[in-house]
Design an enzyme around this catalytic site. Structure first.
Site, short mmCIF file in Angstrom:
data_model
loop_
_atom_site.label_atom_id
_atom_site.label_comp_id
_atom_site.label_asym_id
_atom_site.label_seq_id
_atom_site.Cartn_x
_atom_site.Cartn_y
_atom_site.Cartn_z
N ASP A 244 3.79 9.42 -0.79
CA ASP A 244 2.59 8.67 -0.43
C ASP A 244 2.36 7.58 -1.46
OD1 ASP A 244 0.28 8.10 1.03
OD2 ASP A 244 -0.25 10.22 1.21
N HIS B 129 0.81 -1.22 0.00
CA HIS B 129 0.00 0.00 0.00
C HIS B 129 0.84 1.27 0.00
CE1 HIS B 129 -4.05 -1.79 0.78
NE2 HIS B 129 -3.28 -2.82 1.04
C1 G6P Z 1 -1.11 3.33 6.10
C2 G6P Z 1 -0.68 1.89 5.95
C3 G6P Z 1 -1.71 0.95 6.53
C4 G6P Z 1 -2.05 1.36 7.94
C5 G6P Z 1 -2.52 2.80 7.97
C6 G6P Z 1 -2.86 3.30 9.37
O1 G6P Z 1 -2.16 3.61 5.25
O2 G6P Z 1 -0.41 1.59 4.61
O3 G6P Z 1 -1.23 -0.38 6.51
O4 G6P Z 1 -3.03 0.50 8.49
O5 G6P Z 1 -1.51 3.62 7.43
O6 G6P Z 1 -1.76 3.15 10.23
P1 G6P Z 1 -1.84 2.26 11.54
O7 G6P Z 1 -0.43 2.16 12.01
O8 G6P Z 1 -2.72 3.02 12.48
O9 G6P Z 1 -2.43 0.92 11.16
#
Ligand code: G6P
Length: 458
Positions: A363, A154
């Site tokens: 990003d 991602h």
């Molecule tokens: C990004 C990453 C995700 C993640 C999200 C939120 O979008 O690609 O994998 O879940 O951030 O971050 P967190 O650490 O709260 O899961």
């Protein structure tokens, strides 16, 4: 049709707020195929890490695993978010590398593999998500799992030389070869992976862009730009106009225009630069003074990680400085809010905003950019100011005002241009963005990836 098994660090459990696009898209794909969503339970326990929880809804099983404090610290706060996250966002200066957390990352991936392997069948399609779980397929293969396994990154894939600065990078990045299909956000990300594989990973490249290993194993590589749930956001945004929070925001602006930014409080999002660029806009365009208010919503994220706490302190300082310097008795130029809002409310905020500011330093995609576009009133749409360093720029370049987030004067002038843009140009630009946003929505993304994975020989 094969069963689908989705694996990700966070799992959107039934009954929770499933508003996130990814949860909606994967939920729909799981509903259609039947299957399992596996990941961390979100619980950090004192002892008894590894315990499984299970919930069933329709044909979908949600299986989650608890982590103990040490595993969570080493894996999530440590290697995933203090080593890989900054590396993958090209912030070598913030990479904190320790063998101990690297080992914790491997340990948690092995725990996932131990718990997941017994649940798998040979004809399953397994789809693993994001940088937390890169080695998982290799660990599953060690446990005898032979089914097709795909991976989607991602976040950005950085350049090969940057990756080469990670100690032991070949061991970690070599585990990508246990997958059958690797998906990236943009063709450039996919190309950077191929280049890494060729220069540092002993691979050659096939004509179709697949990576070919010395033992002749072939790993397919492709770009699958992630999208949003367009229909849902269009509906939510139109309905949100009458929500009290949206009304209150509009009323509070009087006749002023609104610019909006919505980001996790993360250093990849370029928030200090954005704040400074906004201050620069006020200085460079004195005739516009008081015309535009910036609302920055930035919910706190990964608050246990030192760099994130530091960023929060830094932003408070800059926001205070901008308002202290430029505010009038009846105008606060920058409203900075650390709390989160219901997703439907955010779409109403987007629709109320003449300018959408999405200016990350790096990003993978940035779905706020696409949501901002989808939430607009087609008769009177706002303007997206978008960083050329976000994956979304590859699709939205025909309509957004593209900026380099490091060029504060450039961002400042783009804000002024967006704020003054005539209706006809705003409409034209909005249509040019809405087309790709609609075409490549979250359902198309799921379908494209899974069709490609299902088409490979088991
Ligand atoms: C990004 C990453 C995700 C993640 C999200 C939120 O979008 O690609 O994998 O879940 O951030 O971050 P967190 O650490 O709260 O899961």
């Amino acid at each position: 049709m094969s069963r689908l098994v989705v694996v990700s660090n966070r799992v959107a459990l039934p009954g929770e707020d499933r508003a996130g696009g990814l949860a909606v898209g994967l939920g729909a794909a799981l509903g259609a195929h039947g299957g399992v969503w596996f990941g961390w339970s979100g619980k950090v326990v004192r002892e008894d890490g590894g315990r499984l929880h299970e919930q069933v809804e329709g044909d979908v099983r949600y299986v989650t695993v608890d982590l103990d404090r040490r595993d969570h610290d080493d894996y999530y706060n440590g290697f995933a978010n203090r080593t890989l996250w900054p590396l993958l966002h090209s912030r070598l200066d913030l990479v904190d590398y320790a063998r101990e957390t690297r080992e914790g990352y491997r340990r948690v991936n092995a725990l996932f593999a131990d718990r997941l392997a017994p649940l798998l069948r040979d004809d399953d399609l397994v789809w693993i998500h994001d940088y937390h779980l890169i080695p998982l397929a290799a660990l599953l293969r060690e446990r005898g799992v032979a089914c097709r396994i795909g991976f989607f990154l991602h976040v950005p894939m950085p350049s090969a030389d940057l990756v080469s600065a990670l100690p032991d990078h070949a061991r970690l990045f070599g585990t990508f070869y246990a997958y059958d299909l690797l998906g990236f956000q943009t063709t450039r990300d996919a190309d950077r992976f191929r280049t890494y594989a060729r220069i540092y990973g002993q691979a050659s490249l096939a004509d179709n862009g697949a990576v070919v290993l010395p033992n002749s194993r072939v790993v397919q590589v492709g770009a699958f730009p992630i999208g949003i749930d367009v229909a849902r956001i269009v509906g939510q945004a139109a309905a949100a106009v009458s929500k009290p929070a949206v009304r209150a925001l509009r009323d509070s602006l009087s006749e002023r225009q609104l610019a909006i930014g919505v980001d996790r409080l993360d250093y990849s999002k370029g928030l200090p630069e954005r704040f400074r660029a906004f201050g620069r806009y006020i200085e460079r365009h004195p005739g516009e003074r008081g015309r535009l208010t910036l609302l920055q919503i930035a919910p706190v994220s990964r608050g246990d990680v030192a760099e994130y706490r530091h960023l929060r302190d830094q932003l408070e300082g800059i926001a205070g400085h901008i308002n202290g310097t430029h505010a009038e008795p009846d105008w606060t130029p920058l409203r900075y809010v650390n709390r989160n809002f219901a997703h439907a409310t955010l779409t109403g905020f987007y629709r109320a905003a003449r300018v959408g500011l999405v200016t990350p330093l790096r990003d993978g995609m940035n779905l706020v950019a696409k949501e901002y576009v989808a939430a607009q009133d087609p008769e009177d749409p706002g303007v997206l100011v978008l960083s050329m360093l976000a994956g979304a720029a590859a699709e939205l370049d025909a309509g957004a005002l593209l900026v380099n987030p490091y060029d504060l004067d450039g961002v400042a002038d783009a804000i002024a241009r967006a704020s003054a843009m005539p209706l006809a140009e705003r409409r034209e630009r909005w249509h040019a963005m809405m087309q790709p946003v609609k075409r490549q929505d979250i359902h198309a993304w799921c379908r494209d990836f899974l069709d490609r994975l299902a088409g490979l020989a088991a």
